[in-house]
Structure formats: structure tokens, C-alpha cells
Motif scaffolding. Structure first.
Motif, mmCIF file in Angstrom:
data_model
loop_
_atom_site.group_PDB
_atom_site.id
_atom_site.type_symbol
_atom_site.label_atom_id
_atom_site.label_comp_id
_atom_site.label_asym_id
_atom_site.label_seq_id
_atom_site.Cartn_x
_atom_site.Cartn_y
_atom_site.Cartn_z
ATOM 1 N N SER A 137 28.958 -31.415 10.089
ATOM 2 C CA SER A 137 29.790 -30.259 8.766
ATOM 3 C C SER A 137 29.844 -28.973 8.732
ATOM 4 O O SER A 137 28.735 -29.534 8.386
ATOM 5 C CB SER A 137 30.712 -31.279 7.498
ATOM 6 N N LEU A 187 35.724 -37.290 12.526
ATOM 7 C CA LEU A 187 36.558 -35.876 12.043
ATOM 8 C C LEU A 187 37.481 -35.761 11.404
ATOM 9 O O LEU A 187 38.077 -34.620 11.377
ATOM 10 C CB LEU A 187 36.968 -35.122 13.403
ATOM 11 N N GLY A 191 35.139 -31.964 6.398
ATOM 12 C CA GLY A 191 35.375 -30.717 7.771
ATOM 13 C C GLY A 191 35.210 -30.011 6.843
ATOM 14 O O GLY A 191 35.422 -29.788 5.540
ATOM 15 N N TYR A 193 34.449 -28.531 10.216
ATOM 16 C CA TYR A 193 33.221 -29.358 11.380
ATOM 17 C C TYR A 193 33.215 -27.975 12.455
ATOM 18 O O TYR A 193 33.578 -27.521 12.768
ATOM 19 C CB TYR A 193 34.182 -30.794 12.183
#
Length: 213
Positions: A137, A187, A191, A193
Motif C-alpha cells: 500500500s 489489491l 489502497g 497501492y
């Protein structure tokens, strides 16, 4: 006797006539009335001119500057192109100028897994210009990078068991390649990311955004 009486009467008439023709004398002790003062010939004073009102800027006639706008910044500010993605895979490059050739990676939401291949297109060895790809992140990037540097070259500059690391390749030198495959689900929450190189000093320039779309 009649003649003297007639003369006396005539004398009285003449005396009365003379008294009627004389005007009474002016009393020298009387105070003369004051004459009116002459009108002033100087123009009347004009009122002071009122200065123009000051603007909000604090000066006369100055324009207020336009308000600054608060436009959001783009996630990828590198100016580099996005990575080409096909069949849930992408290949990116690192070089001896300490750069990736892409600034962002968009992972298709239809992919359950995704593979990143890194080609080191330079000539310098790992010890001088090694590269890898680490995903975390954005908020964890600094800590992951610092702990990776402390872990040393033998650990490929990745701290062992670091749960903040979503995926990472090994470190490679010029002319070498490496790849990593990871679940896309990692993902899809939290985030934003990023991907970056954890070689000491490289993350400042070798980084980009990665997202699912």
C-alpha cells in the motif's frame, strides 16, 4: 394806538414764518448707527473630496487575485506510460539509469491472479544497480523500503515475513529477468497501492501505481 398794534402783529407773523423754515439741529451726542459690513469676495471653502473605497486587497483600485483552485492531483505523476497488460500478465523494464519504463499498472478485475515480469535491460551487476519489484500500500511503502534496506542484499532488500508486502520479486542485475505471481484479491480492498524497487536509494525514482480496474 392802532398803528403800533398792527406792527406788533406783523412782527409776530414774520417770526413764526422764520421758525417754520429752520430744520432742527442734529444732536451731537447721538450715536450713529453702524453701517452694514461689506460682503466677502473670497469663495466659500469646498468640502474635502472623499477618497475611493479600498478594495479587499487593502489598496485603492487593486484587483483581488483569483482564488486558488483545489484540483486533485493525478495518482501517477511520473509522466510515464501505463504498462501493457495481456492475459493477466505484464512485462516491465528497469535500466542502469535507475528507472522503470512505466508509471502505472492496471490489473483487469476479471483476473484472479496477475503476473509481473521484470527485465533488467542495463549492464551493471546487482551489487551496483540491482532492481526488483515490490508491491505494498502507498502508506506502507516507506516502512517496507526502510526495513528492506536494513535486511540487506542477502534478503534481496525485503524483510523476511513482512506482512505489508503484497508481492515481491528477487533482485536481478543487468541482462537478467525475474517475475512474481500474486492473487488479485490482495489489491481489491484498502489502497491505493504502489510498486517500487527496494534497492537502497532506488524507491525515490523507481515507483509507480498499481490498481484493479
Amino acid at each position: 394806538m392802532k398803528t403800533p398794534i398792527a406792527l406788533l402783529a406783523a412782527a409776530c407773523v414774520l417770526s413764526l414764518a422764520a421758525c417754520g423754515n429752520n430744520e432742527p439741529a442734529m444732536d451731537s451726542t447721538a450715536t450713529p448707527s453702524p453701517s452694514p459690513a461689506p460682503a466677502s469676495t473670497e469663495p466659500a471653502p469646498t468640502p474635502a473630496e472623499t477618497p475611493p473605497a479600498a478594495t479587499d486587497a487593502g489598496t485603492y483600485g487593486s484587483d483581488m487575485p483569483p482564488a486558488a483552485s483545489d484540483a486533485p492531483a493525478a495518482a501517477d505523476t511520473s509522466g510515464k506510460p501505463a504498462a501493457m497488460v495481456e492475459n493477466c500478465k505484464t512485462t516491465i523494464e528497469g535500466n542502469d539509469a535507475m528507472q522503470y519504463n512505466v508509471g502505472s499498472i492496471a490489473v483487469p478485475s476479471s483476473c484472479s491472479e496477475f503476473t509481473i515480469t521484470l527485465n533488467h535491460v542495463g549492464k551493471l551487476p546487482i551489487a551496483a544497480m540491482g532492481h526488483n519489484v515490490v508491491i505494498s500500500s502507498q502508506s506502507d511503502m516507506q516502512g517496507v523500503n526502510a526495513d528492506g534496506i536494513a535486511a540487506g542484499a542477502g534478503a534481496h532488500y525485503i524483510k523476511a515475513g513482512d506482512t505489508r508486502v503484497i508481492a515481491a520479486t528477487e533482485m536481478v542485475g543487468g541482462g537478467q529477468s525475474t517475475s512474481v505471481t500474486f492473487p488479485v484479491a490482495k489489491l481489491q480492498s484498502g489502497g491505493p497501492y504502489v510498486f517500487f524497487c527496494s534497492f537502497p536509494g532506488h524507491a525515490a525514482m523507481m515507483k509507480g501505481t498499481i490498481s484493479v480496474g
